[in-house]
Design a protein around this motif. Structure first.
Motif, PDB file in Angstrom:
ATOM      1  N   THR A   1       5.490  -7.269   0.929  1.00 33.66           N
ATOM      2  CA  THR A   1       4.939  -6.715   2.174  1.00 33.66           C
ATOM      3  C   THR A   1       5.898  -7.035   3.306  1.00 33.66           C
ATOM      4  O   THR A   1       6.236  -8.200   3.523  1.00 33.66           O
ATOM      5  CB  THR A   1       3.558  -7.327   2.492  1.00 33.66           C
ATOM      6  OG1 THR A   1       2.625  -6.976   1.463  1.00 33.66           O
ATOM      7  CG2 THR A   1       3.050  -6.838   3.843  1.00 33.66           C
TER       8      THR A   1
ATOM      9  N   GLN B   1       0.493  -5.426  -4.039  1.00 36.64           N
ATOM     10  CA  GLN B   1       0.335  -6.018  -2.717  1.00 36.64           C
ATOM     11  C   GLN B   1      -0.054  -4.924  -1.743  1.00 36.64           C
ATOM     12  O   GLN B   1       0.443  -3.796  -1.817  1.00 36.64           O
ATOM     13  CB  GLN B   1       1.637  -6.684  -2.240  1.00 36.64           C
ATOM     14  CG  GLN B   1       1.861  -8.055  -2.811  1.00 36.64           C
ATOM     15  CD  GLN B   1       3.087  -8.736  -2.231  1.00 36.64           C
ATOM     16  OE1 GLN B   1       4.039  -9.022  -2.951  1.00 36.64           O
ATOM     17  NE2 GLN B   1       3.073  -8.990  -0.923  1.00 36.64           N
TER      18      GLN B   1
ATOM     19  N   ILE C   1      -2.678 -10.031   4.156  1.00 40.35           N
ATOM     20  CA  ILE C   1      -1.949  -9.407   3.054  1.00 40.35           C
ATOM     21  C   ILE C   1      -2.676  -9.746   1.755  1.00 40.35           C
ATOM     22  O   ILE C   1      -2.992 -10.913   1.499  1.00 40.35           O
ATOM     23  CB  ILE C   1      -0.492  -9.921   2.986  1.00 40.35           C
ATOM     24  CG1 ILE C   1       0.229  -9.643   4.305  1.00 40.35           C
ATOM     25  CG2 ILE C   1       0.251  -9.267   1.828  1.00 40.35           C
ATOM     26  CD1 ILE C   1       1.580 -10.336   4.413  1.00 40.35           C
TER      27      ILE C   1
ATOM     28  N   SER D   1       2.012  -2.450   2.084  1.00 38.58           N
ATOM     29  CA  SER D   1       3.438  -2.593   1.776  1.00 38.58           C
ATOM     30  C   SER D   1       4.238  -2.840   3.053  1.00 38.58           C
ATOM     31  O   SER D   1       5.286  -3.497   3.024  1.00 38.58           O
ATOM     32  CB  SER D   1       3.952  -1.354   1.051  1.00 38.58           C
ATOM     33  OG  SER D   1       3.727  -0.197   1.841  1.00 38.58           O
TER      34      SER D   1
END
Lengths: 119, 117
Positions: free
Chosen positions: B112, B6, B21, B9
């Motif tokens: 995230t 992802q 994201i 972060s």
């Protein structure tokens, strides 16, 4: 809809001892999977163990084992020889298995149990 | 194998801005990706299910115009929080199901953390 209940918000265990985390669920489905996930302070979700509902034999993975009681809709996790690295949030999760329809293959999580392993 | 990343972060943004994201499956193709939201010391709540090449399916109570999901390829899904507000601050986690897999395992990204000032 499925619900997953973890009745122990927090637990602690001495290092090298055994601890059992409880989980109950409610569903009208007959075909499903159950999981235990670990979320350490890093927040990365890690699969600990999974159980197929059609299997009567309880799943085991090294120090981790489950007690799956299908009729009682209970799915507890036993951690043997607890280690400091086992300190984490533990989530019980349910996955409905169906080949069509809403909710297929989605995970429903319990609220979690925070486990602390004490040196 | 079965690694999901992802990016970013962590992100801090001002109220009213949009944040994207990304969720990537690094070593497998993901037919389906899931987006979760996790409040502090709470469980994961499924926001939406994303299938490659089709519109995402949102859970009840999740605003589809607020949380835009795009799953343009078999290795990438994006979540865009539009016009973010402080109440959108949370930990967002994606997971991916391997194409051709048995459906019984989702591989999770590291999450995230979004903070909206």
């Amino acid at each position: 809809a499925q619900t997953v209940t973890q009745s122990q918000p927090e637990m602690s265990v001495q290092e090298a001892e055994t601890v059992t985390l409880s989980c109950t669920y409610d569903t009208s489905e007959n075909n499903y999977y159950l999981f235990w996930y670990k979320q350490p302070p890093s927040r990365q979700m890690i699969l600990v163990i999974r159980q197929e509902a059609y299997k009567q034999q309880n799943a085991t993975e090294n120090r981790f084992s489950v007690n799956f009681q299908k009729a009682a809709k209970s799915f507890s996790l036993k951690i043997s020889d607890s280690q400091l690295g086992d300190t984490a949030m533990y989530f019980c999760a349910f996955m409905k298995l169906s080949y069509s329809g809403a909710g297929s293959y989605q995970l429903t999580f319990g609220k979690g149990t925070k486990l602390s392993v004490i040196p | 194998g079965a690694v999901v990343s992802q990016h970013p972060s962590r992100v801090i943004c001002k109220s009213g801005t949009s944040v994207k994201i990304e969720c990537r499956s690094l070593d497998f193709q993901a037919t389906t990706m899931f987006w979760y939201r996790q409040f502090p010391k709470k469980s994961l709540m499924l926001m939406a299910t994303s299938n490659e090449g089709s519109k995402a399916t949102y859970e009840q109570g999740v605003e589809k115009d607020k949380f835009l999901i795009n799953h343009a390829s078999l290795t990438l899904s994006t979540l865009t929080v539009t016009s973010a507000h402080p109440e959108d601050s949370s930990f967002y986690i994606c997971s991916a199901e391997e194409r051709g897999g048995s459906h019984n395992e989702q591989f999770f990204g590291p999450g995230t953390r979004l903070t909206v000032l």
